[in-house]
Design an enzyme around this catalytic site. Sequence first.
Site, PDB file in Angstrom:
ATOM      1  N   ASP A  39      17.644  82.412 157.179  1.00 53.74           N
ATOM      2  CA  ASP A  39      16.817  82.225 155.548  1.00 53.74           C
ATOM      3  C   ASP A  39      17.027  82.175 154.592  1.00 53.74           C
ATOM      4  O   ASP A  39      17.621  83.795 153.881  1.00 53.74           O
ATOM      5  CB  ASP A  39      15.159  82.141 154.994  1.00 53.74           C
ATOM      6  CG  ASP A  39      14.323  82.075 154.088  1.00 53.74           C
ATOM      7  OD1 ASP A  39      14.683  82.644 153.039  1.00 53.74           O
ATOM      8  OD2 ASP A  39      13.645  80.630 154.569  1.00 53.74           O
ATOM      9  N   ILE A  40      17.932  82.000 153.290  1.00 54.27           N
ATOM     10  CA  ILE A  40      18.364  81.837 151.917  1.00 54.27           C
ATOM     11  C   ILE A  40      17.534  82.060 151.553  1.00 54.27           C
ATOM     12  O   ILE A  40      16.715  82.003 150.868  1.00 54.27           O
ATOM     13  CB  ILE A  40      19.675  80.932 151.552  1.00 54.27           C
ATOM     14  CG1 ILE A  40      20.282  79.714 152.461  1.00 54.27           C
ATOM     15  CG2 ILE A  40      19.798  81.222 149.973  1.00 54.27           C
ATOM     16  CD1 ILE A  40      20.857  79.072 151.926  1.00 54.27           C
TER      17      ILE A  40
ATOM     18  N   GLU B   1      16.163  75.416 153.504  1.00 56.61           N
ATOM     19  CA  GLU B   1      17.445  76.374 153.323  1.00 56.61           C
ATOM     20  C   GLU B   1      16.463  77.001 154.455  1.00 56.61           C
ATOM     21  O   GLU B   1      17.604  79.098 154.816  1.00 56.61           O
ATOM     22  CB  GLU B   1      17.097  77.266 151.669  1.00 56.61           C
ATOM     23  CG  GLU B   1      16.092  78.073 151.971  1.00 56.61           C
ATOM     24  CD  GLU B   1      15.076  77.806 151.270  1.00 56.61           C
ATOM     25  OE1 GLU B   1      13.788  78.674 150.376  1.00 56.61           O
ATOM     26  OE2 GLU B   1      14.951  76.634 150.642  1.00 56.61           O
TER      27      GLU B   1
END
Length: 423
Positions: A302-303, A345
């Site tokens: 996960d960004i 994301e």
Amino acid sequence: MKQKLPTILFVEDEPEVRFELKRFLQRYSRDVMTAGNGEEGLALFQLHTPDIVISDIKMPKMNGIDMAKKIKELSPEQTIIFTTAHSDNNYFLEAIEMQVEGYILKPVDLGLLKKKIHDIHRNIEFEKQKRLYESILNDVAQMQNTMLAVYNKNGLPVFYNKKLLTFLGYASLEEFLNRYESLSKRFEKKEGCFSPDNNEIQWIKEIKGIAEDKRIVSIQDTKLSESKFFLVSLSDKTESQNIIVTFSEVTSIVKEKRQYKHEAYTDELTQINNRTKFNILLDKAIDKSKKDQSNLSIMLLDIDNFKQVNDRHGHTVGDNVLKLFTTLVLKHIRTTDSLSRWGGEEFILLLSGTTLENAKITAEHLRLIIEKYDFGIDKKLTCSFGVTEVHSEDTSKSLFERVDRALYKAKDSGRNRVVIINE
């Protein structure tokens, strides 16, 4: 001829949401029916059989999952889209297992919903057109100009017409049989196509055992050096007891269907596997891991703080960052690893034949590369990782729940880190 708009059943227990979305849906359908819970929705479905069902998951009396199960019992091919909130995770995983056609997070993105309705309507019309084409092709297959073969009651060839022989590149049946023991020797092994399991000479008997609309074979065109696809039709109710076999070309239909399948399994932005495809790959990988007693690890990425990128630079820049991120990760993993976009994301990585320790090493390597990479914006990006490995008792659901917990812990404990949970 202008296509008719689809009919839609919209099931939502919140009156305001139901009212607003109904007004929106009316622009893209010829009739919108609404219900406030699963019981009402099921009753309306049985009465009207709409083209598309859009439903909330959490509802009183009967939730969306239970309603969808009953609808699928009545009509297995029914198109269903769920709207869901982040807090619906348990229901959401159950919905994924049902292999419904779409999931849209609340609050509903109207642009995304419009596109989903358009795509589904296009697929529905395509299936109708495909059935029409197949009906026409079955009629055309009886014409003299169709590729045709005749087999005796023992399944041995006695006649190939000129069109079939020309396609195969031979002047006579005898000449062809001197080169090939059976026509099925020319059938190519391709996904969705028939090829004999064992005795190729008895392929007629084998192909009769599958559904008529699944009798597709792939044969290379000797003149063009390319594969063509044919729907095989059999007629054995003849006075001579011979079996008449006709080959109706369906190359354009098969290719178009494969293109739709590719689109259904591919994330539009990053062009990697989407969530639907990942779930299929995960089930197969778990089965193989248990059968071979081999290692299997998964990684959820996960960004961190990605919303700030969109807020500061806009969604166009944000989309470009996601594409760069995808390319960067693909460059630093093995070709045997499988990267999919889970949504937004979030990405998920399937690492076959990989121990938990090696998966951790891979995650740390990726974390450092991402942290140092210049994404062309005014801030450094970091990424959080959850990692776990499959256990003998695991299902895809239990495995994902564990890696999801690991990612949550990584985010909750400061981000830009790798967390392993293995129990």
